[in-house]
Motif scaffolding. Structure first.
Motif, PDB file in Angstrom:
ATOM      1  N   UNK A  44      53.242  22.104   6.270  1.00 53.74           N
ATOM      2  CA  UNK A  44      51.850  21.963   6.695  1.00 53.74           C
ATOM      3  C   UNK A  44      51.027  21.263   5.625  1.00 53.74           C
ATOM      4  N   UNK A  45      51.262  21.602   4.368  1.00 52.54           N
ATOM      5  CA  UNK A  45      50.542  20.932   3.276  1.00 52.54           C
ATOM      6  C   UNK A  45      50.863  19.448   3.232  1.00 52.54           C
ATOM      7  N   UNK A  46      52.128  19.111   3.466  1.00 52.42           N
ATOM      8  CA  UNK A  46      52.529  17.707   3.456  1.00 52.42           C
ATOM      9  C   UNK A  46      51.856  16.941   4.587  1.00 52.42           C
ATOM     10  N   UNK A  47      51.686  17.575   5.741  1.00 53.34           N
ATOM     11  CA  UNK A  47      51.025  16.912   6.870  1.00 53.34           C
ATOM     12  C   UNK A  47      49.568  16.607   6.516  1.00 53.34           C
ATOM     13  N   UNK A  48      48.883  17.562   5.903  1.00 53.39           N
ATOM     14  CA  UNK A  48      47.496  17.339   5.494  1.00 53.39           C
ATOM     15  C   UNK A  48      47.422  16.213   4.470  1.00 53.39           C
ATOM     16  N   UNK A 271      38.186  21.131  13.192  1.00 55.37           N
ATOM     17  CA  UNK A 271      39.308  21.991  12.815  1.00 55.37           C
ATOM     18  C   UNK A 271      39.411  22.090  11.292  1.00 55.37           C
ATOM     19  N   UNK A 272      39.865  23.241  10.766  1.00 54.47           N
ATOM     20  CA  UNK A 272      40.065  23.360   9.317  1.00 54.47           C
ATOM     21  C   UNK A 272      41.036  22.327   8.761  1.00 54.47           C
ATOM     22  N   UNK A 304      33.819  21.768  -0.711  1.00 58.02           N
ATOM     23  CA  UNK A 304      32.882  22.578   0.060  1.00 58.02           C
ATOM     24  C   UNK A 304      33.032  22.220   1.525  1.00 58.02           C
ATOM     25  N   UNK A 305      33.356  23.205   2.331  1.00 57.52           N
ATOM     26  CA  UNK A 305      33.454  23.007   3.772  1.00 57.52           C
ATOM     27  C   UNK A 305      32.590  24.048   4.454  1.00 57.52           C
ATOM     28  N   UNK A 306      31.673  23.597   5.255  1.00 60.77           N
ATOM     29  CA  UNK A 306      30.859  24.493   6.074  1.00 60.77           C
ATOM     30  C   UNK A 306      31.026  24.129   7.533  1.00 60.77           C
ATOM     31  N   UNK A 307      30.155  24.628   8.358  1.00 63.29           N
ATOM     32  CA  UNK A 307      30.245  24.355   9.785  1.00 63.29           C
ATOM     33  C   UNK A 307      28.851  24.330  10.375  1.00 63.29           C
ATOM     34  N   UNK A 308      28.718  23.669  11.515  1.00 68.18           N
ATOM     35  CA  UNK A 308      27.461  23.720  12.260  1.00 68.18           C
ATOM     36  C   UNK A 308      27.740  24.275  13.643  1.00 68.18           C
ATOM     37  N   UNK A 318      27.618  29.913   5.552  1.00 69.34           N
ATOM     38  CA  UNK A 318      28.212  31.195   5.191  1.00 69.34           C
ATOM     39  C   UNK A 318      29.014  31.818   6.317  1.00 69.34           C
ATOM     40  N   UNK A 319      29.367  31.010   7.324  1.00 69.06           N
ATOM     41  CA  UNK A 319      30.092  31.569   8.462  1.00 69.06           C
ATOM     42  C   UNK A 319      31.395  32.211   8.008  1.00 69.06           C
ATOM     43  N   UNK A 320      31.657  33.422   8.494  1.00 68.58           N
ATOM     44  CA  UNK A 320      32.852  34.162   8.079  1.00 68.58           C
ATOM     45  C   UNK A 320      34.025  33.943   9.030  1.00 68.58           C
ATOM     46  N   UNK A 321      33.843  33.137  10.075  1.00 63.89           N
ATOM     47  CA  UNK A 321      34.874  33.058  11.107  1.00 63.89           C
ATOM     48  C   UNK A 321      35.958  32.045  10.790  1.00 63.89           C
ATOM     49  N   UNK A 322      35.793  31.302   9.706  1.00 65.28           N
ATOM     50  CA  UNK A 322      36.814  30.318   9.329  1.00 65.28           C
ATOM     51  C   UNK A 322      37.745  30.955   8.311  1.00 65.28           C
ATOM     52  N   UNK A 323      38.944  31.328   8.696  1.00 68.69           N
ATOM     53  CA  UNK A 323      39.822  31.975   7.726  1.00 68.69           C
ATOM     54  C   UNK A 323      40.295  31.040   6.635  1.00 68.69           C
TER      55      UNK A 323
END
Length: 358
Positions: A44-48, A271-272, A304-308, A318-323
């Motif tokens: 998975x790391x290699x794919x990223x 997506x993460x 830094x990754x956040x979301x809208x 500060x969303x907690x839903x992204x593991x």
């Protein structure tokens, strides 16, 4: 004959004197002795990583309004058309071979110098808020006095290893000279290591000159005494002000941390995995540029990754839903006055960062 108030006053004075005699206790920066938790498989790391290389090679990065950066990339073998730079696969990693795996940032007090990289974990205050809140004034714009107080608090806090930069924006200082007051405040009110003002190339030059007055030119040449925080303008863009500041810091052998700020759904994929590929591409491009400026310049990969909200467009830093989301460990979205939740959120973020090996 003395009354109760006199006794209480004497007791307070006794305790105050006892604390003063103890001196200022500071904990050393943390050396991790536990392995990192691997959330993703090596495949998975290699794919990223492959997708990040694909972004660099086929879509490219825009280096806006900074001709010297474009010249450096062109000379290194990148495909430069206008302000868009397409970087051949593997070139960034090849350039980064000259970057140190670890480096020491010297503080004004040598005992408080810190190590970046390897198994070191360094705690630092947050930077950049425009507002402060206290019992007397409530929520208001920050001032230079507020900034000074935060610097002093960081200086005395046992578990803070690095003073960071601009803990609150001093809005009472004219913008044209604000960076000078901010940098002076950090050099004046703490002997911890600190960041340099990175907002423009001129600000960066001023910060390095001030550092030279404090540490001496020879010490600057020998290694970093300040750290410049350079943000990309996601998606896949660096602007001229940040690029100029990056080149100033790298040319003077000062530390650079390249920090993309990606908001999923607005400045990056939802997506993460997609966000991590974009973040890695921007980091690789910015970090590699430091080595084009000066091979061996100290550089750190930031993130830094956040979301809208896709419904309202409001941010969710500060969303907690992204593991798998990566964000500042000290931020909280709770209402002012909540006693437990901010501490809980900070603790959970710190644990995730420790587990990931930060």
């Amino acid at each position: 004959m003395t009354g109760p108030e006199t006794h209480r006053s004497n007791a307070r004075e006794t305790r105050r004197n006892a604390r003063a005699r103890q001196g200022l206790a500071k904990l050393p920066y943390i050396r991790r002795r536990i392995p990192a938790v691997e959330l993703l498989s090596s495949e998975a790391c290699e794919i990223i990583e492959q997708n990040a290389e694909l972004l660099l090679e086929e879509i490219g990065i825009e280096f806006r309004r900074d001709a010297p950066s474009l010249t450096l990339w062109r000379d290194a073998g990148a495909d430069v058309k206008g302000e868009r730079v397409r970087i051949p696969r593997g070139l960034c990693r090849q350039l980064l071979r000259t970057a140190p795996r670890e480096f020491t940032l010297s503080a004004r007090n040598p005992a408080r110098s810190v190590r970046f990289g390897g198994d070191a974990t360094v705690f630092s205050p947050v930077g950049g808020p425009p507002f402060v809140s206290d019992l007397e004034g409530g929520r208001r714009y920050g001032t230079l006095a507020d900034l000074t107080n935060f610097i002093r608090l960081a200086h005395t806090a046992p578990a803070i290893h690095f003073a960071g930069g601009c803990a609150v924006e001093p809005m009472d200082i004219p913008e044209g000279k604000r960076h000078l007051d901010v940098q002076y405040a950090y050099f004046r009110h703490t002997d911890l290591g600190c960041e340099a003002t990175p907002e423009t190339p001129g600000h960066a030059e001023d910060a390095v000159r001030m550092a030279a007055l404090v540490f001496g030119e020879e010490m600057l040449e020998a290694g970093p005494v300040v750290l410049g925080n350079i943000n990309s303008n996601s998606p896949l863009t660096f602007d001229g002000r940040m690029l100029g500041a990056l080149r100033v810091f790298a040319a003077r052998n000062q530390g650079v941390i390249v920090v993309p700020a990606v908001l999923a759904g607005a400045m990056g994929p939802v997506t993460p995995a997609g966000c991590m590929a974009e973040l890695l591409a921007e980091c690789l491009a910015g970090m590699a540029l430091t080595q084009l400026v000066r091979p061996g310049a100290p550089v750190i990969m930031g993130s830094f990754v956040g979301a809208i909200s896709m419904r309202t467009g409001s941010d969710g830093f500060t969303a907690m839903r992204w593991p798998v989301g990566v964000s500042d460990a000290s931020v909280s979205s709770t209402e002012l006055g909540e006693a437990l939740e901010p501490g809980y959120e900070t603790t959970t973020r710190l644990m995730r960062r420790f587990a990931a090996g930060f």
